[in-house]
Design an enzyme around this catalytic site. Structure first.
Site, PDB file in Angstrom:
ATOM      1  N   ASP A   1      30.554 -32.551 -36.194  1.00  0.00           N
ATOM      2  CA  ASP A   1      30.979 -33.636 -35.187  1.00  0.00           C
ATOM      3  C   ASP A   1      31.643 -32.798 -34.180  1.00  0.00           C
ATOM      4  O   ASP A   1      32.914 -32.464 -34.036  1.00  0.00           O
ATOM      5  CB  ASP A   1      31.868 -34.830 -35.538  1.00  0.00           C
ATOM      6  CG  ASP A   1      31.417 -35.552 -36.743  1.00  0.00           C
ATOM      7  OD1 ASP A   1      31.135 -36.950 -36.560  1.00  0.00           O
ATOM      8  OD2 ASP A   1      30.830 -34.940 -37.702  1.00  0.00           O
TER       9      ASP A   1
ATOM     10  N   GLU B   1      28.122 -37.162 -31.668  1.00  0.00           N
ATOM     11  CA  GLU B   1      28.462 -38.635 -31.165  1.00  0.00           C
ATOM     12  C   GLU B   1      29.887 -39.151 -30.845  1.00  0.00           C
ATOM     13  O   GLU B   1      30.324 -40.155 -30.495  1.00  0.00           O
ATOM     14  CB  GLU B   1      28.238 -39.655 -32.632  1.00  0.00           C
ATOM     15  CG  GLU B   1      29.161 -39.208 -33.702  1.00  0.00           C
ATOM     16  CD  GLU B   1      29.723 -40.543 -34.594  1.00  0.00           C
ATOM     17  OE1 GLU B   1      29.415 -41.467 -34.154  1.00  0.00           O
ATOM     18  OE2 GLU B   1      30.793 -40.169 -35.201  1.00  0.00           O
TER      19      GLU B   1
ATOM     20  N   ASN C   1      27.966 -43.559 -35.899  1.00  0.00           N
ATOM     21  CA  ASN C   1      28.511 -45.118 -35.704  1.00  0.00           C
ATOM     22  C   ASN C   1      29.193 -45.234 -34.228  1.00  0.00           C
ATOM     23  O   ASN C   1      29.318 -46.284 -33.762  1.00  0.00           O
ATOM     24  CB  ASN C   1      29.615 -45.391 -36.861  1.00  0.00           C
ATOM     25  CG  ASN C   1      30.972 -44.679 -36.662  1.00  0.00           C
ATOM     26  OD1 ASN C   1      30.846 -43.407 -36.631  1.00  0.00           O
ATOM     27  ND2 ASN C   1      32.018 -45.095 -36.171  1.00  0.00           N
ATOM     28  N   HIS C   2      29.354 -44.269 -33.475  1.00  0.00           N
ATOM     29  CA  HIS C   2      29.672 -44.178 -32.287  1.00  0.00           C
ATOM     30  C   HIS C   2      28.639 -44.011 -31.036  1.00  0.00           C
ATOM     31  O   HIS C   2      28.826 -43.826 -30.092  1.00  0.00           O
ATOM     32  CB  HIS C   2      30.843 -43.073 -31.735  1.00  0.00           C
ATOM     33  CG  HIS C   2      31.988 -43.546 -32.510  1.00  0.00           C
ATOM     34  ND1 HIS C   2      32.820 -44.675 -32.284  1.00  0.00           N
ATOM     35  CD2 HIS C   2      32.853 -42.853 -33.355  1.00  0.00           C
ATOM     36  CE1 HIS C   2      33.819 -44.564 -32.951  1.00  0.00           C
ATOM     37  NE2 HIS C   2      33.974 -43.686 -33.785  1.00  0.00           N
TER      38      HIS C   2
ATOM     39  N   HIS D   1      25.488 -39.974 -41.952  1.00  0.00           N
ATOM     40  CA  HIS D   1      26.889 -40.035 -41.400  1.00  0.00           C
ATOM     41  C   HIS D   1      27.523 -41.245 -42.028  1.00  0.00           C
ATOM     42  O   HIS D   1      27.220 -42.588 -41.934  1.00  0.00           O
ATOM     43  CB  HIS D   1      26.727 -40.538 -39.925  1.00  0.00           C
ATOM     44  CG  HIS D   1      27.937 -40.340 -38.967  1.00  0.00           C
ATOM     45  ND1 HIS D   1      28.569 -39.155 -38.418  1.00  0.00           N
ATOM     46  CD2 HIS D   1      28.532 -41.443 -38.546  1.00  0.00           C
ATOM     47  CE1 HIS D   1      29.340 -39.602 -37.671  1.00  0.00           C
ATOM     48  NE2 HIS D   1      29.557 -40.827 -37.645  1.00  0.00           N
TER      49      HIS D   1
ATOM     50  N   HIS E   1      35.209 -35.426 -40.661  1.00  0.00           N
ATOM     51  CA  HIS E   1      35.886 -34.424 -39.658  1.00  0.00           C
ATOM     52  C   HIS E   1      36.537 -33.524 -40.552  1.00  0.00           C
ATOM     53  O   HIS E   1      37.236 -32.547 -39.906  1.00  0.00           O
ATOM     54  CB  HIS E   1      36.682 -35.221 -38.747  1.00  0.00           C
ATOM     55  CG  HIS E   1      36.009 -36.016 -37.454  1.00  0.00           C
ATOM     56  ND1 HIS E   1      36.569 -36.090 -36.321  1.00  0.00           N
ATOM     57  CD2 HIS E   1      34.717 -36.551 -37.491  1.00  0.00           C
ATOM     58  CE1 HIS E   1      35.840 -36.714 -35.566  1.00  0.00           C
ATOM     59  NE2 HIS E   1      34.600 -37.107 -36.325  1.00  0.00           N
TER      60      HIS E   1
END
Length: 267
Positions: free
Chosen positions: A8, A39, A67-68, A151, A178
Site C-alpha cells: 500500500d 488505494e 476498501n478505499h 485486501h 500496512h
C-alpha cells in the site's frame, strides 16, 4: 517469471518512496511484471488519475485497490479506461460495478491474470470472496499465471483463502494492514503466500499516518482526524514471487522492507 509486488502506497510520501526505491529494486530483481497497491495514495484514502500516473511512471505495470478504491469521486473518471491497468476488488456487490476486479495481460507471450479481491472479516460486507473466486476462476484460461492481491483485515481469513486457492492460483499476497509479516511460504509447491506485504510511505508514523492523533484517540477514546505523515522518513514494503512459466506454480516468494534501519537489499 519474476513478479514484484509493492504494498500500500500511502500519501505523497508514499509516491516519493516509490519513486526513490522502485527503480533501484527493479534493477536488482529484474521483474517481468510489477504490481503496486495504490488505494491509499491520495491523502491516505483513494486515488486520482494523477496519482495513478505517478505510480505508473515510477515503474508499476498494474495498480491494485482495496476498501478505499471509491473514496475519491474522481476515480470514476478513469477507472473504466481500458488503457489504464487499475483494479478494484472483484467482489463489490451489485451489477455494473465500475472498473475491473481482474486484468489479463501478456508478458513475453505468457498470459497473466492479476486479481484483486477483498476480505469480509472485520470489513465491509462485500460478496463472499470464497464464492467469488469459485465464480471467477473457471472463467479464466487454465494455462495462465494467476496473481491475487487479497485486501483483508484478519490473518485467519488471509491464510484460509490461500489454502483454499492452493493449486488454483500462483500467488496470494495480502494487503491492507500496512505491517509486513514474516510468513512467506509456498503451499504444496504450488501457491506462494504472504499474509501482508506491508506499506510504502512514512516510516515514522503509525501505519503511514501522524502519530499524535492516533495516540490521543487511545488516550481519550474520542474521535480524531487522521492525516498522512508526509514529513516522515521513507520506507517501502515489497515481495518477489518467482513462478514457473510452464506449470504456473510458484517456485519461491521472498519478502523485503527497505527503511532507514534496514537497507540491506540495496547494499
Amino acid at each position: 517469471m519474476k513478479i514484484l509486488f509493492v504494498g500500500d502506497v500511502v500519501g505523497n510520501i508514499g509516491i516519493k518512496s516509490l519513486e526513490t526505491y522502485l527503480p533501484q529494486i527493479k534493477k536488482v530483481v529484474k521483474p517481468q511484471l510489477t504490481i503496486v497497491n495504490g488505494e491509499n495514495v491520495n491523502g491516505g484514502k483513494g486515488i486520482k488519475v494523477e496519482d495513478y500516473q505517478k505510480i505508473q511512471v515510477a515503474g508499476a505495470d498494474v495498480v491494485s485497490g482495496g476498501n478505499h478504491s471509491w473514496d475519491k469521486k474522481e476515480v470514476l473518471d478513469f477507472i473504466d479506461d481500458p488503457k489504464k491497468n487499475i483494479l478494484r476488488p472483484y467482489n463489490f456487490p451489485g451489477k455494473n460495478v465500475p472498473g475491473r476486479g481482474f486484468i489479463e495481460i501478456k508478458v513475453n507471450q505468457k498470459k497473466v491474470y492479476v486479481i484483486n479481491m477483498q476480505g469480509t472479516a472485520l470489513m465491509a460486507p462485500l460478496d463472499n470472496p470464497f464464492y467469488a473466486f469459485d465464480e471467477l476462476l473457471p472463467t479464466l484460461e487454465k494455462d495462465a499465471i494467476k496473481f491475487v492481491d487479497f485486501h483483508a483485515e484478519t490473518t485467519s481469513e488471509k491464510i484460509a483463502t490461500a489454502i483454499y486457492l492452493t493449486g488454483k492460483v500462483s500467488a496470494v499476497v495480502g494487503t491492507h494492514t500496512h505491517v509486513q509479516t514474516n510468513d512467506a511460504r509456498v503451499f504444496n509447491k504450488e501457491t506462494a503466500y504472504l499474509t501482508d506485504v506491508g506499506m510504502t510511505g512514512s516510516y515514522d508514523g503509525i501505519l503511514g499516518v501522524k502519530k499524535e492523533p492516533i495516540i490521543n484517540r487511545f488516550l481519550t477514546q474520542r474521535p480524531n482526524r487522521f492525516e498522512v505523515d508526509e514529513d516522515g522518513r521513507m520506507q517501502i514494503g515489497f515481495c518477489v514471487v518467482d513462478v514457473n512459466d510452464q506449470t504456473n506454480n510458484a517456485r519461491s516468494i521472498k519478502n523485503y522492507v527497505i527503511n532507514p534501519d534496514n537497507k540491506k537489499f540495496l547494499e
